[in-house]
Motif scaffolding. Structure first.
Motif, mmCIF file in Angstrom:
data_model
loop_
_atom_site.group_PDB
_atom_site.id
_atom_site.type_symbol
_atom_site.label_atom_id
_atom_site.label_comp_id
_atom_site.label_asym_id
_atom_site.label_seq_id
_atom_site.Cartn_x
_atom_site.Cartn_y
_atom_site.Cartn_z
ATOM 1 N N SER A 73 7.337 57.402 -4.935
ATOM 2 C CA SER A 73 7.652 58.739 -5.413
ATOM 3 C C SER A 73 7.008 59.791 -4.518
ATOM 4 C CB SER A 73 7.153 58.899 -6.849
ATOM 5 O OG SER A 73 7.458 60.191 -7.320
ATOM 6 N N GLY A 74 7.818 60.692 -3.982
ATOM 7 C CA GLY A 74 7.328 61.775 -3.139
ATOM 8 C C GLY A 74 7.271 61.477 -1.659
ATOM 9 N N ARG A 75 7.520 60.195 -1.266
ATOM 10 C CA ARG A 75 7.396 59.859 0.153
ATOM 11 C C ARG A 75 8.139 58.565 0.470
ATOM 12 N NH1 ARG A 75 3.027 56.622 2.912
ATOM 13 N NH2 ARG A 75 3.094 55.839 0.815
ATOM 14 N N ALA A 76 8.823 58.602 1.590
ATOM 15 C CA ALA A 76 9.451 57.388 2.130
ATOM 16 C C ALA A 76 9.015 57.287 3.578
ATOM 17 C CB ALA A 76 10.969 57.473 2.025
ATOM 18 N N ARG A 77 8.618 56.078 3.980
ATOM 19 C CA ARG A 77 8.089 55.925 5.335
ATOM 20 C C ARG A 77 8.544 54.593 5.905
ATOM 21 N NH1 ARG A 77 1.911 56.698 5.547
ATOM 22 N NH2 ARG A 77 2.070 55.148 3.922
ATOM 23 N N PHE A 78 8.867 54.609 7.207
ATOM 24 C CA PHE A 78 9.094 53.362 7.923
ATOM 25 C C PHE A 78 8.517 53.505 9.319
ATOM 26 C CE2 PHE A 78 13.058 55.782 8.414
ATOM 27 C CZ PHE A 78 13.328 55.707 9.772
ATOM 28 N N VAL A 92 8.032 57.172 10.848
ATOM 29 C CA VAL A 92 8.876 58.236 10.315
ATOM 30 C C VAL A 92 8.567 58.375 8.824
ATOM 31 C CG1 VAL A 92 11.245 58.996 9.906
ATOM 32 C CG2 VAL A 92 10.685 57.719 11.998
ATOM 33 N N THR A 93 8.227 59.594 8.404
ATOM 34 C CA THR A 93 7.874 59.850 7.010
ATOM 35 C C THR A 93 8.718 60.995 6.468
ATOM 36 O OG1 THR A 93 5.597 59.181 7.467
ATOM 37 C CG2 THR A 93 5.979 60.371 5.418
ATOM 38 N N LEU A 94 9.337 60.763 5.319
ATOM 39 C CA LEU A 94 10.101 61.794 4.618
ATOM 40 C C LEU A 94 9.268 62.288 3.444
ATOM 41 C CD1 LEU A 94 12.760 63.355 3.951
ATOM 42 C CD2 LEU A 94 13.415 61.343 2.583
ATOM 43 N N THR A 95 9.067 63.600 3.379
ATOM 44 C CA THR A 95 8.365 64.248 2.277
ATOM 45 C C THR A 95 9.123 65.526 1.920
ATOM 46 O OG1 THR A 95 6.924 65.387 3.860
ATOM 47 C CG2 THR A 95 6.059 63.353 2.861
ATOM 48 N N SER A 96 8.698 66.190 0.853
ATOM 49 C CA SER A 96 9.387 67.420 0.464
ATOM 50 C C SER A 96 9.041 68.591 1.375
ATOM 51 C CB SER A 96 9.074 67.763 -0.993
ATOM 52 O OG SER A 96 7.691 67.970 -1.160
ATOM 53 N N ARG A 97 7.870 68.557 1.996
ATOM 54 C CA ARG A 97 7.480 69.624 2.932
ATOM 55 C C ARG A 97 6.427 69.080 3.887
ATOM 56 N NH1 ARG A 97 5.809 70.827 -2.044
ATOM 57 N NH2 ARG A 97 3.603 70.998 -2.489
#
Length: 182
Positions: A73-78, A92-97
């Motif tokens: 929740s709040g973050r996806a990373r590979f 690579v990290t996906l976050t809301s900001r």
């Protein structure tokens, strides 16, 4: 709304067993193809529910492999590794900001995004951070390339792309016969 989201998460978890059983990519490898390992893209989108796109792997260049992935929740990373650039060469990290202070904005190579670069080390090797900001999210690329791999930053970047939430939603609606959506 909450029931629909719980159903979507349950469906994504159930779908995650399908690719592993079929012998395709690992369940948490977010490939850009909507036909290859779609569940990882759904989980990424659910991790950062306001992001209008999620990062994905277009195709891995020769010598590159997925090192790890982590979606919560709040973050996806590979993370990707390279036989020339080293283990865990790109994360690579996906976050809301994200905080882009100290980074320089440059023209983006990804439609609908703003790109920022922060170079830390250029010799011996390469270490730096790239940010892609977009509606509802930010993808952070952290490069840590060994000396032999410092010229591979562009190669790694070309392996990555984004897929829109709209495309994911359309596929989810189609596959669930209209029962699920974002």
């Amino acid at each position: 709304m909450r029931g629909r989201r719980a159903s979507l998460v349950a469906a994504a978890v159930a779908l995650s067993a399908v690719p592993a059983a079929c012998g395709t990519d690992t369940p948490a490898t977010p490939m850009c193809s909507l036909d290859a390992n779609f569940n990882a893209l759904v989980l990424e989108a659910q991790a950062v529910p306001r992001a209008d796109r999620v990062p994905c792997i277009r195709a891995l260049p020769a010598g590159w492999s997925v090192f790890s992935s982590d979606i919560e929740s709040g973050r996806a990373r590979f993370a990707l590794s390279s036989d020339r650039a080293g283990s865990h060469a790109l994360e690579v990290t996906l976050t809301s900001r994200c905080d882009t202070s100290g980074a320089t904005e440059i023209p983006s190579d990804q439609k609908g995004t703003r790109r920022f670069e922060r170079i830390e080390v250029v010799t011996p090797g390469f270490r730096g951070t790239r940010y892609y900001r977009f509606a509802g999210g930010c993808a952070t690329y952290r490069f840590q390339l060994g000396e032999e791999g410092r010229a591979l930053a562009n190669e790694a970047t070309l392996a990555l792309s984004f897929i829109s939430r709209d495309a994911l939603d359309a596929k989810l609606r189609k596959d669930s016969h209209g029962h699920l959506s974002f």
